[in-house]
Design a protein around this motif. Structure first.
Motif, short mmCIF file in Angstrom:
data_model
loop_
_atom_site.label_atom_id
_atom_site.label_comp_id
_atom_site.label_asym_id
_atom_site.label_seq_id
_atom_site.Cartn_x
_atom_site.Cartn_y
_atom_site.Cartn_z
N ASN A 1 0.84 -1.21 0.00
CA ASN A 1 0.00 0.00 0.00
C ASN A 1 0.87 1.26 0.00
OD1 ASN A 1 -2.34 -1.45 -0.06
ND2 ASN A 1 -2.81 -1.22 2.11
N VAL A 2 1.93 1.23 0.79
CA VAL A 2 2.85 2.39 0.82
C VAL A 2 3.44 2.60 -0.57
CG1 VAL A 2 5.03 3.28 1.77
CG2 VAL A 2 3.40 2.11 3.27
N GLU A 3 3.80 1.47 -1.22
CA GLU A 3 4.37 1.58 -2.57
C GLU A 3 3.36 2.14 -3.57
OE1 GLU A 3 7.70 0.99 -3.75
OE2 GLU A 3 7.72 1.41 -1.61
N VAL A 4 2.10 1.78 -3.40
CA VAL A 4 1.05 2.30 -4.29
C VAL A 4 0.99 3.82 -4.16
CG1 VAL A 4 -1.45 2.43 -4.67
CG2 VAL A 4 -0.35 0.20 -4.36
N ILE A 5 0.97 4.31 -2.93
CA ILE A 5 0.87 5.77 -2.73
C ILE A 5 2.14 6.47 -3.22
CG2 ILE A 5 0.54 7.62 -1.02
CD1 ILE A 5 -1.98 5.94 -1.51
N ARG A 6 3.30 5.85 -2.94
CA ARG A 6 4.56 6.44 -3.42
C ARG A 6 4.54 6.54 -4.94
NH1 ARG A 6 9.74 5.14 -4.90
NH2 ARG A 6 9.29 2.91 -5.06
N SER A 7 4.08 5.47 -5.58
CA SER A 7 4.07 5.47 -7.05
C SER A 7 3.08 6.51 -7.58
CB SER A 7 3.66 4.10 -7.59
OG SER A 7 4.40 3.10 -6.95
N LEU A 8 1.93 6.61 -6.95
CA LEU A 8 0.95 7.61 -7.39
C LEU A 8 1.50 9.02 -7.26
CD1 LEU A 8 -2.32 6.08 -5.94
CD2 LEU A 8 -1.97 6.71 -8.34
N LEU A 9 2.25 9.24 -6.17
CA LEU A 9 2.84 10.57 -6.00
C LEU A 9 3.82 10.88 -7.11
CD1 LEU A 9 3.75 11.18 -2.25
CD2 LEU A 9 2.41 12.66 -3.75
N ARG A 10 4.62 9.88 -7.46
CA ARG A 10 5.60 10.09 -8.53
C ARG A 10 4.88 10.39 -9.84
NH1 ARG A 10 7.62 11.28 -5.02
NH2 ARG A 10 9.11 10.21 -3.69
N VAL A 11 3.81 9.63 -10.11
CA VAL A 11 3.03 9.88 -11.34
C VAL A 11 2.46 11.29 -11.29
CG1 VAL A 11 0.94 9.24 -12.61
CG2 VAL A 11 2.49 7.46 -11.78
N ALA A 12 1.90 11.66 -10.13
CA ALA A 12 1.31 13.00 -9.99
C ALA A 12 2.35 14.07 -10.32
CB ALA A 12 0.77 13.19 -8.58
N GLU A 13 3.58 13.85 -9.87
CA GLU A 13 4.62 14.87 -10.07
C GLU A 13 5.22 14.82 -11.48
OE1 GLU A 13 6.98 13.95 -6.63
OE2 GLU A 13 5.76 15.22 -5.31
N TYR A 14 5.53 13.64 -11.98
CA TYR A 14 6.14 13.56 -13.32
C TYR A 14 5.14 13.94 -14.40
CZ TYR A 14 10.34 11.41 -11.39
OH TYR A 14 11.47 11.19 -10.69
N GLU A 15 3.89 13.52 -14.23
CA GLU A 15 2.89 13.82 -15.26
C GLU A 15 2.09 15.06 -14.85
OE1 GLU A 15 0.61 10.35 -16.29
OE2 GLU A 15 2.41 9.11 -16.46
N TYR A 16 2.83 16.10 -14.50
CA TYR A 16 2.19 17.33 -14.01
C TYR A 16 1.39 18.02 -15.12
CZ TYR A 16 6.14 19.70 -16.23
OH TYR A 16 7.06 20.16 -17.14
N GLU A 17 0.51 18.93 -14.69
CA GLU A 17 -0.34 19.65 -15.64
C GLU A 17 0.00 21.13 -15.58
OE1 GLU A 17 -4.13 18.68 -13.92
OE2 GLU A 17 -3.97 16.57 -14.51
N THR A 18 -0.10 21.80 -16.71
CA THR A 18 0.11 23.25 -16.73
C THR A 18 -1.20 23.92 -17.13
OG1 THR A 18 2.37 22.84 -17.44
CG2 THR A 18 1.60 25.10 -17.62
N THR A 19 -1.68 24.83 -16.30
CA THR A 19 -2.97 25.46 -16.59
C THR A 19 -2.81 26.57 -17.64
OG1 THR A 19 -2.72 27.21 -14.95
CG2 THR A 19 -3.64 25.14 -14.16
N ALA A 20 -3.94 27.08 -18.10
CA ALA A 20 -3.91 28.14 -19.12
C ALA A 20 -3.13 29.35 -18.62
CB ALA A 20 -5.33 28.53 -19.49
N SER A 21 -3.14 29.58 -17.29
CA SER A 21 -2.42 30.75 -16.76
C SER A 21 -0.96 30.42 -16.43
CB SER A 21 -3.14 31.29 -15.52
OG SER A 21 -3.09 30.32 -14.49
N GLY A 22 -0.51 29.21 -16.81
CA GLY A 22 0.90 28.86 -16.63
C GLY A 22 1.24 28.24 -15.28
N GLU A 23 0.23 27.94 -14.48
CA GLU A 23 0.47 27.33 -13.16
C GLU A 23 0.72 25.83 -13.32
OE1 GLU A 23 -2.85 27.82 -10.56
OE2 GLU A 23 -1.72 27.22 -8.78
N VAL A 24 1.78 25.35 -12.69
CA VAL A 24 2.09 23.92 -12.76
C VAL A 24 1.49 23.21 -11.55
CG1 VAL A 24 4.00 22.28 -12.57
CG2 VAL A 24 4.13 24.15 -14.21
N MET A 25 0.73 22.16 -11.84
CA MET A 25 0.07 21.42 -10.75
C MET A 25 0.32 19.93 -10.94
SD MET A 25 -3.57 23.17 -9.99
CE MET A 25 -4.37 23.14 -11.57
#
Ligand SMILES: Cc1cc2nc3c(=O)[nH]c(=O)nc-3n(C[C@H](O)[C@H](O)[C@H](O)COP(=O)(O)OP(=O)(O)OC[C@H]3O[C@@H](n4cnc5c(N)ncnc54)[C@H](O)[C@@H]3O)c2cc1C
Length: 495
Positions: free
Chosen positions: A337-361
């Motif tokens: 379970n810890v590995e699942v959350i760690r992996s999801l965090l990495r995906v969240a960070e590597y596959e980040y999104e940039t909004t129309a106003s240039g904000e990275v999330m």
């Protein structure tokens, strides 16, 4: 001023006199109140870390606007690197508190930063609101203030909207406009750590209907504003329980409070939204004030789950039960379970999104998946801890017992763990586990993981509906494409 020290944070608390009520009495000396003393120390430690050479470069930066050093939670990420600079801060603060304090100062700093840098949204409704939030952001950044928030209405009749409650001002609403500001009355909950903060910010989850206009509000005020009462829940520790017996509960309790506003004047320059149901409903989905703090919550939740998993593994090892298949199976599940959350965090960070106003999330789907999984995974870690510790969790002697010479030999003999684990080591470990899985403190931590950012069931439903709107279902279409035009040519079933 730039970054504060722990001592400066405490000086700030001393300079304020919020109206705090706890166990039927008025608390007048916050910093010397036994219930708050240790949690204040823990928050002060985070402020001190900003000045510690070991952490300073990882948790602070020089503000390009002012030239002052400020906390990374005030960064408005425009690149992957800036988003990760914030992530590092979340991790360092979470590790310093084992992920057990959810509302450390970084959390609301990120909310205000998100709101302020999405001024375009408020601008559409009232340009003054976006100026107000930007000025407020500057104010809390430059004075390094600590905020609490209350976004939920009191739990009265959930089957009715705010304007359908029996009393017009059960839910917090505007009473009247005056030249100096807006007068508000009613209650909001559940302001975690409110008694030991500097300011409170009010906003709401979406869900307003026509008729709710007076309740559609967002504003911020000092925690000691006249007319504002903080009604604390029952404390889970009295501030006198020993560090030996309650190594976590004696340190990390986050007091929660109901906020009651008795005709409180909100100066106009502190009003960020008012009398607009549409704006209040869209604030969350349009400005990233959910997604950016969800990054903090994801990192913190990961550390908390990893900590609980470590405790469960050490517990099992200390009494030699992890030689059994069933225990290995349970512990393996927690580690995965810890590995699942760690992996999801990495995906969240590597596959980040940039909004129309240039904000990275960080990636929204990955963060929401963490949000959906933790309310199942954390209670599971606690359940496994309870099952493995079994009767031993209830049987620990106190620190005083270790100091009583008449019984010390018995304690050393009968509280021994597996070979190589002395009684003191085993008892300390079991006490750590009991704080997490048995004490009221631990039950609150569990409830926090379920509800800290809304009802997980409705959150998942919103997630599914959003997914459905965006999903193309192209694989199903591909699979069905081979059967196109076959209906007419199918041989008829013969009866
Ligand atoms: C430890 C802790 C700390 C918190 N800290 C903060 C904080 O710092 N600031 C803050 O603002 N909030 C905080 N929260 C509050 C949190 O935001 C709320 O608990 C959460 O939004 C759920 O609201 P509620 O507790 O009022 O539950 P309710 O909304 O009353 O839900 C109760 C039950 O009814 C169901 N239900 C209710 N309404 C509906 C509906 N319309 N449709 C379907 N099902 C429904 C829910 O699924 C749930 O099972 C905290 C909560 C906890 C537990």
């Amino acid at each position: 001023m730039g970054i504060r020290t722990g001592a400066q944070y405490m000086e700030g608390l001393k300079s304020r006199t919020p109206e705090i009520w706890m166990e039927g009495r008025r608390v007048t000396d916050v910093v010397n109140e036994p219930v708050f003393k240790q949690p204040i120390q823990e928050i002060a430690r985070l402020y001190d870390m900003q000045h510690d050479p070991q952490y300073q470069n990882d948790i602070t930066h020089i503000c390009t606007e002012t030239g002052e050093r400020v906390n990374n939670s005030f960064l408005h990420p425009k690149s992957y690197e800036e988003m990760m600079a914030r992530s590092k801060l979340f991790e360092i603060y979470a590790k310093a508190t084992f992920g057990l304090m959810g509302r450390t100062p970084d959390f609301l700093n990120v909310v205000v930063t998100g709101m302020a840098h999405n001024g375009w949204f408020l601008d559409q409704y009232n340009p003054e609101w976006s100026v107000n939030i930007k000025n407020y952001y500057n104010y809390i950044r430059d004075n390094d203030l600590f905020l609490t928030h209350a976004i939920i209405n009191p739990q009265n009749d959930r089957s009715k909207n705010s304007h359908g409650q029996k009393d017009t001002f059960t839910h917090l609403g505007a009473v009247e406009e005056t030249p100096d500001g807006l007068v508000v009355r009613g209650a909001k909950m559940l302001a975690t750590l409110a008694p030991i903060t500097d300011e409170v910010i009010i906003y709401s989850f979406p869900g307003f209907a026509p008729g709710d206009e007076r309740y559609a509000l967002a504003f911020a005020i000092p925690i000691d504003t006249p007319g504002l009462k903080l009604l604390c829940r029952e404390p889970m520790q009295d501030g006198k329980r020993s560090l030996f017996d309650h190594p976590l509960a004696s340190r990390f309790e986050e007091m929660d409070a109901l906020l009651v506003f008795n005709d409180v004047l909100i100066p106009w320059d502190r009003v960020f939204l008012y009398n607009n149901v549409e704006a209040a409903n869209l604030l969350y989905p349009k400005t990233g004030i959910a997604q950016q703090p969800a990054h903090q919550s994801g990192v913190r939740g990961y550390i908390k789950l990893a900590f609980a998993t470590e405790v469960a593994c050490k517990l099992a090892d200390s009494i030699g039960v992890d030689v059994y298949l069933n225990v290995q199976n349970d512990l393996g599940e927690l580690v995965q379970n810890v590995e699942v959350i760690r992996s999801l965090l990495r995906v969240a960070e590597y596959e980040y999104e940039t909004t129309a106003s240039g904000e990275v999330m960080p990636n929204g789907a990955a963060l929401e998946t963490i949000r959906g999984m933790l309310p199942k995974m954390y209670p599971r870690a606690i359940e496994v801890m309870q099952v493995i510790g079994a009767g031993g969790l209830l049987m620990s002697p106190t620190g005083y017992d270790f100091n009583a010479p008449e019984i010390r030999d018995d304690i050393d003999k009968y509280y021994l763990g597996r070979e190589g684990v002395a009684s003191l080591e085993r008892v300390k470990l079991f006490k750590l586990a009991w704080d997490l899985c048995g004490e009221a403190f631990g039950q609150r931590l569990l409830q926090y993981e379920r509800y800290y950012t809304g009802d997980p069931i409705r959150k998942r439903a919103i997630f599914y509906n959003g997914h459905k709107r965006k999903a193309s279902f192209s694989m199903v279409d591909d699979a069905l494409s081979v059967t196109e035009n076959l209906v007419e040519t199918q041989p008829k079933l013969v009866k």
